[in-house]
Enzyme design. Structure first.
Site, PDB file in Angstrom:
ATOM      1  N   HIS E  14       0.833  -1.325  -0.008  1.00  0.00           N
ATOM      2  CA  HIS E  14      -0.004   0.069  -0.081  1.00  0.00           C
ATOM      3  C   HIS E  14       0.847   0.989   0.123  1.00  0.00           C
ATOM      4  O   HIS E  14       1.948   1.126   0.165  1.00  0.00           O
ATOM      5  CB  HIS E  14      -1.111   0.020   1.300  1.00  0.00           C
ATOM      6  CG  HIS E  14      -0.512   0.357   2.509  1.00  0.00           C
ATOM      7  ND1 HIS E  14      -1.080   1.293   3.433  1.00  0.00           N
ATOM      8  CD2 HIS E  14       0.865   0.286   3.139  1.00  0.00           C
ATOM      9  CE1 HIS E  14      -0.335   1.451   4.414  1.00  0.00           C
ATOM     10  NE2 HIS E  14       0.984   0.777   4.239  1.00  0.00           N
ATOM     11  N   ASP E  79      -5.105 -10.788   0.439  1.00  0.00           N
ATOM     12  CA  ASP E  79      -3.631 -11.335   0.506  1.00  0.00           C
ATOM     13  C   ASP E  79      -3.052 -11.164  -0.946  1.00  0.00           C
ATOM     14  O   ASP E  79      -3.407 -11.452  -1.922  1.00  0.00           O
ATOM     15  CB  ASP E  79      -3.922 -12.838   0.943  1.00  0.00           C
ATOM     16  CG  ASP E  79      -2.661 -13.461   1.207  1.00  0.00           C
ATOM     17  OD1 ASP E  79      -1.781 -12.527   1.783  1.00  0.00           O
ATOM     18  OD2 ASP E  79      -2.292 -14.601   0.923  1.00  0.00           O
ATOM     19  N   HIS E  80      -1.687 -10.808  -0.606  1.00  0.00           N
ATOM     20  CA  HIS E  80      -0.787 -10.649  -1.979  1.00  0.00           C
ATOM     21  C   HIS E  80      -1.498  -9.644  -2.726  1.00  0.00           C
ATOM     22  O   HIS E  80      -1.023  -9.611  -4.082  1.00  0.00           O
ATOM     23  CB  HIS E  80      -0.677 -11.764  -2.355  1.00  0.00           C
ATOM     24  CG  HIS E  80       0.473 -12.670  -1.674  1.00  0.00           C
ATOM     25  ND1 HIS E  80       0.277 -13.431  -0.451  1.00  0.00           N
ATOM     26  CD2 HIS E  80       1.996 -12.703  -1.737  1.00  0.00           C
ATOM     27  CE1 HIS E  80       1.119 -14.018  -0.037  1.00  0.00           C
ATOM     28  NE2 HIS E  80       2.179 -13.701  -1.025  1.00  0.00           N
TER      29      HIS E  80
END
Lengths: 136, 136, 136, 136, 136, 136
Positions: E14, E79-80
């Site tokens: 992020h 996730d990922h």
């Protein structure tokens, strides 16, 4: 040579009880661990492999594949089981953490592809007790 | 009001099995947790009490005494036992972590001296699963 | 050969202060660790022994006995003490974690029974700082 | 010989992507780790040095200085960065944890003073996956 | 009323960047977190539900089902991934841990069966930073 | 309302000793904790604030600023100090963890900007003992 470790979790029931001994001798040697109604643990299993990182991937070994090998050959056969009654690799053995670590080594050492060596099994019985086995 | 927490450790075997149900229904609802040969856990028990710190000691409660109360009334009766077979406070109950936390509350709430209130029982079944009970 | 580790906990006060140096030199080298009024730590001590698992027990060494040896010879003499003032095995030594780990080795290596070798002392001073000593 | 370890923390974005391969081949080999929009981790870095404790200080090496060396040469250059795009020591390399540990070794081994040897780099990518590198 | 918590893990990239602000203002407010090439974290997500334990099972809620709901509705989608670019529930929002915890609450609160209430979302961004949201 | 927690670390020496009591009474009540030569701990301090996330930043409060406030007003004044002798906010108080948590609250509650409320102080004395204070 780079070492790669993956940790997996299982839990199991067991007791420490030598059938060649009397009940009293077992109580004396193993104390509460000889409880005939069993007790159990959350085990934390760390498997370390070693090798040269591949120039194509940067990996010693794909950690997802390592996780799958551990799950297929160990976790699925031990998790939520009774080590003394249900687990093939502990058949006829004292269910100590030492013997369990050695049995896990024997099971996994034959499952790794060429170029990847099993280096260590580290097995936590509780957060304050663990054993390590390096294959010799 | 200050809250004081002490953590203690025990391990135990158990299974999740409702005797009013068929074997198949138990398998369906509890999966591997219904294994008739038992499985087990390292439980981490956190007991929180609350009160006013004493001007003489600075303590809400002597944490050594709190530890001794937990050990005498809980750990010595549960550690290395089978929750379904060996543990008085779980007699006739489903051996879920929820029910175990509530039973521990019932046992401890009556053991604390005046001026110290039991606030919470937090009980880890595995490092990734825990329950909390606040007495109501 | 299997390696067995047991972790024990103690806390202590200490300071880092070389009496052969001036106060200023001590401040310069040890900074806050030279505070003449002491500071302290929760130490986590991991003791690793190695040997062949016994065919009778599956144990390298009974971990309860290992725990008792550590408690009798180390924890009871160090816990809640001042390393510089109260602790026999640190007499006349700089109270660094390195020296404490070596002193613990010297104390424990002579306490183990035949067939069990001391392999390592691992000593955490904080969760982010630890030392290891393997006896040579 | 005593071993001293200091742990430091950083976080970073990365992807696993081999530019010599097709998009499909990367997807097949690296799965979610090949996400072209990146993913990231909190890395925990443990640096172990070894040496003889100094008679003057009791130190193998001043752990504050070790921390500063790690921060100056590694953390400040990697923390909150993109391993593939921003980090000099990973230029032209696959951004695996294996390669990152080796690159950190190469960077740190030249920064330690005489009498202190770098012994190990241990690098956690997640709490359940880590690699170790010992320089050979 | 008993509270049950399940912990799950994901990692993501992020950046903290307000598009209504200049690059300089973003740098000033968010520092390294505004790095245009992204950074990332291992997030630890704890979901707490509350209810009355069932007399039949002893469960507030089947923790395996809770885990599956979290995995299906949250982990598989985050996730990922890149929180800013890939994640539907963060569309148009600042990708702070506060906002992510609130978005996870909104997603999960509608997925629980009757009799089970969502009580808390606890979200670790690093081992030393976490946020909690209780739905109001 | 969202809750944000930041964890910081310090270590300190202290003793539990009530000067209004005899040496024998102190020994009886505080045991090893009354050691006149002091002992010490690694304390882990968790500070929780609460508020509405800002639409501009997504933050309840900038966690970096929260960390700096804790470091400036608490850590720099307590870390590597003797709680009984060196620490202003403990002057004239019993150096229990309860009193230390309350003193930290009093110090921090006045340091937060408008719109951010202090919610909790959680203070670990050891990994197995902690206290919490919510300001009333």
């Amino acid at each position: 040579m780079v070492y790669l470790t993956r940790s997996e979790h299982f839990n199991a029931a067991h007791k420490l009880y030598n059938p060649a001994w009397s009940y009293e001798k077992n109580e004396e040697v193993f104390g509460k661990c000889a409880n005939e109604n069993w007790h159990g643990h959350n085990y934390e299993l760390l498997v370390t492999v070693k090798g040269q990182p591949s120039p194509d991937t940067g990996f010693v070994f794909d950690v997802k594949k390592l996780s799958n090998i551990i799950k297929e050959h160990i976790i699925e056969k031990i998790d939520h089981q009774n080590l003394n009654l249900d687990v093939e690799i502990m058949r006829g053995k004292m269910c100590s953490t030492e013997n369990l670590a050695m049995a896990i080594w024997q099971e996994l050492v034959q499952r790794l592809p060429a170029g990847v060596q099993l280096h260590a099994i580290k097995l936590y019985e509780t957060p304050r007790i663990y054993v390590e086995y390096f294959g010799e």
